[in-house]
Write a protein that holds these residues in place. Structure first.
Motif, short mmCIF file in Angstrom:
data_model
loop_
_atom_site.label_atom_id
_atom_site.label_comp_id
_atom_site.label_asym_id
_atom_site.label_seq_id
_atom_site.Cartn_x
_atom_site.Cartn_y
_atom_site.Cartn_z
N ILE A 33 10.08 7.09 -0.26
CA ILE A 33 9.36 6.64 -1.45
C ILE A 33 10.27 6.72 -2.67
N TYR A 34 10.90 7.86 -2.86
CA TYR A 34 11.77 8.03 -4.02
C TYR A 34 12.99 7.11 -3.93
N GLN A 35 13.47 6.89 -2.73
CA GLN A 35 14.62 6.00 -2.55
C GLN A 35 14.32 4.59 -3.04
N VAL A 36 13.19 4.01 -2.59
CA VAL A 36 12.89 2.63 -2.95
C VAL A 36 12.47 2.51 -4.41
N VAL A 37 11.76 3.51 -4.92
CA VAL A 37 11.26 3.45 -6.30
C VAL A 37 12.38 3.63 -7.30
N GLU A 38 13.21 4.64 -7.09
CA GLU A 38 14.31 4.91 -8.03
C GLU A 38 15.30 3.75 -8.05
N ASP A 39 15.58 3.18 -6.90
CA ASP A 39 16.49 2.05 -6.86
C ASP A 39 15.91 0.85 -7.63
N ALA A 40 14.60 0.65 -7.51
CA ALA A 40 13.96 -0.44 -8.24
C ALA A 40 14.01 -0.21 -9.74
N PHE A 41 13.78 1.02 -10.18
CA PHE A 41 13.90 1.33 -11.61
C PHE A 41 15.31 1.02 -12.12
N GLY A 42 16.32 1.40 -11.33
CA GLY A 42 17.70 1.14 -11.74
C GLY A 42 18.02 -0.33 -11.81
N LYS A 43 17.62 -1.10 -10.80
CA LYS A 43 17.93 -2.53 -10.79
C LYS A 43 17.19 -3.29 -11.89
N ARG A 67 8.72 -1.39 -23.99
CA ARG A 67 9.57 -2.32 -24.72
C ARG A 67 9.77 -3.64 -23.98
N ARG A 68 9.72 -3.62 -22.66
CA ARG A 68 9.91 -4.84 -21.87
C ARG A 68 8.85 -4.90 -20.77
N PRO A 69 7.62 -5.29 -21.13
CA PRO A 69 6.55 -5.29 -20.13
C PRO A 69 6.82 -6.16 -18.93
N GLY A 70 7.47 -7.31 -19.16
CA GLY A 70 7.75 -8.20 -18.05
C GLY A 70 8.71 -7.63 -17.03
N SER A 71 9.56 -6.70 -17.45
CA SER A 71 10.53 -6.13 -16.52
C SER A 71 9.87 -5.24 -15.48
N ILE A 72 8.69 -4.69 -15.79
CA ILE A 72 7.96 -3.89 -14.82
C ILE A 72 7.15 -4.79 -13.89
N GLU A 78 9.33 -6.75 -7.99
CA GLU A 78 10.01 -7.53 -6.95
C GLU A 78 11.13 -6.73 -6.30
N TYR A 79 11.87 -5.95 -7.07
CA TYR A 79 12.90 -5.09 -6.47
C TYR A 79 12.25 -4.07 -5.54
N LEU A 80 11.12 -3.50 -5.94
CA LEU A 80 10.42 -2.55 -5.08
C LEU A 80 10.00 -3.24 -3.77
N HIS A 81 9.48 -4.45 -3.89
CA HIS A 81 9.08 -5.22 -2.70
C HIS A 81 10.26 -5.43 -1.76
N GLN A 82 11.39 -5.87 -2.30
CA GLN A 82 12.56 -6.12 -1.46
C GLN A 82 13.12 -4.82 -0.87
N ASN A 83 13.08 -3.73 -1.62
CA ASN A 83 13.54 -2.44 -1.10
C ASN A 83 12.67 -1.99 0.07
N LEU A 84 11.37 -2.18 -0.05
CA LEU A 84 10.47 -1.82 1.05
C LEU A 84 10.75 -2.66 2.28
N ARG A 85 10.96 -3.95 2.09
CA ARG A 85 11.28 -4.82 3.23
C ARG A 85 12.55 -4.33 3.93
N GLN A 86 13.54 -3.93 3.14
CA GLN A 86 14.81 -3.49 3.72
C GLN A 86 14.65 -2.19 4.50
N VAL A 87 14.00 -1.19 3.89
CA VAL A 87 13.88 0.10 4.55
C VAL A 87 12.98 0.02 5.77
#
Length: 257
Positions: A33-43, A67-72, A78-87
């Motif tokens: 969980i932390y792996q996919v979430v933290e990576d998504a925050f970074g990307k 400050r950037r609502p669209g980025s969440i 989308e990064y979280l989605h792709q990270n989950l697909r990968q793991v």
């Protein structure tokens, strides 16, 4: 952490079906969980924008600067989605998450933070309807639930990786009363209707913005105390059997659909 009331973007993450995970497997589950979430925050370039975060055992509760609502709603989801697909390619039992999102005030204290927006983000992501929708799409690793306020302020205007037509609105009964959140399952079009408790049903759907404006990050929206507008807005709508189109100026014309 102590301090006065602040304003932030609330993110609540829960794991689908975590109650059936054996104890020996739970540490690995939490690590993923932390792996996919933290990576998504970074990307999504919001890793340093977090104002607060709590561990929830089988999930995470976080507050991010608004400050950037669209980025969440767009990049991070989308990064979280792709990270989950990968793991999940490497797992016999896939990791599946539900994310509840809202914006609003929160108050930090020595034990964490609180606020009505915090409660609502948790409730819509953990309601029976959200669980039912994700259960109906067994190959999908993620469901994102947003409050109606967040949909109206951000999602319906489109943006980078935000397609309003991929959301469906639902009526759900929570402790706060009836709410009408919007769900999306990344990788699909609009998600299927919920098959949860009696009385749960999709709400009347918002037609969304005109196709010409979807994906345009300059579309107008208001967020918190900030208002942004578009110099070339298009007005289209449908009332009963009467359709009007003001996209070319003037008073428009009515007619049967």
């Amino acid at each position: 952490m102590h301090g006065g009331t602040q304003y932030g973007f609330i993110i609540n993450l829960d794991t689908q079906g975590s109650g059936t995970t054996p104890d020996p497997d739970r540490p690995a589950l939490r690590e993923r969980i932390y792996q996919v979430v933290e990576d998504a925050f970074g990307k999504a370039d919001v890793a340093d924008a977090r104002l607060a975060q709590e561990d929830r055992g089988d999930g995470i509760l976080a507050v991010v600067e608004p400050r950037r609502p669209g980025s969440i709603v767009g990049e991070w989801a989308e990064y979280l989605h792709q990270n989950l697909r990968q793991v999940n390619r490497e797992l016999g039992r896939p990791l599946r998450l539900r994310a509840g999102l809202d914006v609003g005030p929160f108050t930090p204290d020595g034990h964490g933070f609180s606020g009505a927006a915090v409660d609502l983000a948790c409730r819509i992501g953990n309601c029976e309807e959200a669980k039912s929708v994700l259960a109906a799409v067994p190959d999908a690793p993620l469901l994102v639930a947003v409050t109606d306020r967040l949909y109206q302020d951000v999602v319906k205007h489109g943006g980078r990786w935000i397609d309003p037509t991929h959301y469906r609105q639902y009526r759900v009964r929570l402790k706060e009363g009836e709410q009408q959140p919007w769900f999306t399952v990344p990788g699909l079009g609009a998600p299927p209707p919920a098959a949860g408790r009696a009385g749960a049903a999709p709400a009347k759907e918002d037609p969304g913005p005109p196709a010409a404006r979807r994906g345009d990050e300059s579309a107008g929206f208001h967020f918190g105390d900030v208002t942004a507008s578009d110099s070339a807005q298009v007005l289209q709508g449908r009332f009963g059997d009467i359709t009007f189109d003001h996209s070319r100026g003037g008073n428009g014309s009515g007619g049967r659909s």
